[in-house]
Structure formats: C-alpha cells, structure tokens
Scaffold this motif. Structure first.
Motif, short mmCIF file in Angstrom:
data_model
loop_
_atom_site.label_atom_id
_atom_site.label_comp_id
_atom_site.label_asym_id
_atom_site.label_seq_id
_atom_site.Cartn_x
_atom_site.Cartn_y
_atom_site.Cartn_z
N PHE A 244 26.16 -1.43 15.15
CA PHE A 244 25.90 -1.17 16.56
C PHE A 244 24.51 -1.62 16.97
O PHE A 244 24.34 -2.27 18.01
N LEU A 245 23.51 -1.29 16.17
CA LEU A 245 22.13 -1.66 16.49
C LEU A 245 21.96 -3.18 16.57
O LEU A 245 21.25 -3.70 17.44
N ARG A 246 22.60 -3.89 15.67
CA ARG A 246 22.41 -5.35 15.60
C ARG A 246 23.01 -6.08 16.80
O ARG A 246 22.59 -7.19 17.12
N GLN A 247 24.01 -5.46 17.45
CA GLN A 247 24.62 -6.15 18.59
C GLN A 247 23.96 -5.80 19.92
O GLN A 247 24.33 -6.33 20.96
N LEU A 248 22.95 -4.91 19.87
CA LEU A 248 22.24 -4.57 21.10
C LEU A 248 21.26 -5.67 21.47
O LEU A 248 20.65 -6.30 20.60
N LYS A 249 21.09 -5.89 22.74
CA LYS A 249 20.14 -6.92 23.22
C LYS A 249 18.95 -6.26 23.89
O LYS A 249 19.06 -5.21 24.47
#
Length: 249
Positions: A244-249
């Motif tokens: 989830f964290l990695r796909q946040l912009k």
C-alpha cells in the motif's frame, strides 16, 4: 599533634570529595536527555515532546531510517486498547519501514503506556485536536495513519475533518465507524487500505460495512488472523502495508 593530623585528614578528604563532585556532575548533566530531544536506545528512539502549553508530554518510539527515500510519506502508528507503541517496536514494524526509507513513528495514546491521561482525549473534538498537535510536534506533513481497534476514536474524527492532511489511511478493524454517515465517508478522498483478519467476526464486519463508503479504498484480508491480525500474521501484514505504501504518490 594528633588533633592537627585529624584536621589535616578531614581537609584532604573534603578536598577529594569536592574534586569528585566537580568531575562527576558535569558528566551527569551532559548525559541527561533534555526534554524534547531524541535519546537513542538500541535501534529505536524513545522521545518525549511537549504537546502544547499546559498539556503533558506524549511518549513515542521511532526507528531511525537508514536512508529516507524521496517522496516517501511518514508513517504514524496508533495502537489498540490492550497495546502501546511497544507493540510496533517488538513486532519489528518500525525497523522494517525505516529500512525501506520511511520515517516510522509509534506513539502512546493518552493514558496508555508512558503517556499520561489528557482531558482533551475525553471528546471526539479533543481527540482530533490531539492528533493535530502530534503531527505538528513531530513535523509530519501528510503522513500515512495506521489505526487499529480503539485508536479509531482518534483517527476517524481526524480523517473526517482533515483527510486532505493524510497521504493514506490504514484502519485495522477500528471502533467508532458507525458514528459517521455514508455521506461523510464519501466526502473523504484519502487513499485507504481497509485491513483485517478473517477470524475477526466482531469489529471487522462492522468496520468494513461503514468504511467501504470511502471512495478511494482497497481491502486486504489476512487469512487465519483474528482481531489483532498484525500479531497473528506479521509477515502478511507487513507485506500488505508495504504494498500500500509503495503505490502512494
């Protein structure tokens, strides 16, 4: 003569004691952590910071990030009623995220762990203000908020009022979801990961029923895990959280 010798010994002893005090006291002062400054213990930091004038300090733990990644949001961990900030430290979550370049901080909510009770935590407005002050004191701008169980009493009022100040929200079967309407949830544009264990037949279904009205949500279910799913399945929890964290912009 005997009296003179005794006095000389007393004078010498007094001089030695004075010298020892002179040498030891500055060292003690240098080694004493100042209020509001970081004192590192092993891999993680334990810090006390003033909240606001007249408010007692809040206690939190932070794992130092090896190399902060560009554009990666800070991550703030709350905790459930039977837990404290130590939970995220013992689970290795803080260290794991720090190793990935995230600033990961876990706090003790008022009246839990090493944080004293606060009168402001008695109302939803006060709990919202508490989180607002925590973010200010920690210097966090648009963090990701992790909120299991009881901590929903703090995170949900903040989310509904200041969702634009969060880069992401991870509710883990939080309490208090029924206190807000579907319309209120639909107005929130914060990316959300609704996470729970499939053996949690109490809070999880109710939380999902209400939180699914958040327009930018996704769901992660940990198989074989109960209410504290992060304890039952830590590897799966960490995998879902990092994804989830990695796909946040």
């Amino acid at each position: 003569m005997l009296l003179v010798r005794s006095r000389l010994w007393l004078l010498l002893l007094g001089a030695l004691l004075a010298l020892l005090l002179y040498l030891l006291l500055p060292a003690a002062r240098r080694s004493r952590p100042d209020e509001g400054k970081r004192a590192w213990w092993a891999a993680n930091g334990t810090v006390r910071t003033g909240m606001a004038a007249g408010e007692p300090p809040v206690f939190y733990r932070e794992a130092p990030a090896a190399a902060a990644g560009p554009g990666r949001p800070d991550v703030l961990f709350l905790h459930g009623q039977a837990f404290t900030s130590k939970t995220w430290e013992a689970l290795g979550t803080l260290a794991l995220l720090a190793g990935e370049g995230y600033r990961a901080v876990a706090i003790d909510l008022p009246g839990y762990g090493d944080s004293p009770p606060m009168e402001m935590a008695l109302t939803a407005q006060g709990r919202r203000a508490f989180l607002d002050r925590v973010l200010q004191e920690l210097g966090m701008q648009r963090p990701v908020l992790i909120s299991p169980s009881m901590s929903g009493r703090f995170s949900l009022p903040f989310l509904l009022a200041h969702g634009d100040r969060l880069a992401g929200f991870v509710p883990i079967a939080p309490v208090g979801t029924k206190d807000f309407t579907a319309e209120q949830y639909r107005a929130v544009q914060t990316p959300t990961l609704i996470l729970y264990g499939d053996h949690d037949t109490g809070l999880a279904p109710q939380a999902l029923q209400n939180l699914q009205h958040l327009p930018k949500h996704r769901v992660a279910v940990l198989s074989g895990a109960g209410h504290a799913c992060y304890l039952d399945k830590p590897e799966e929890f960490h995998r879902a959280l990092l994804g989830f964290l990695r796909q946040l912009k």
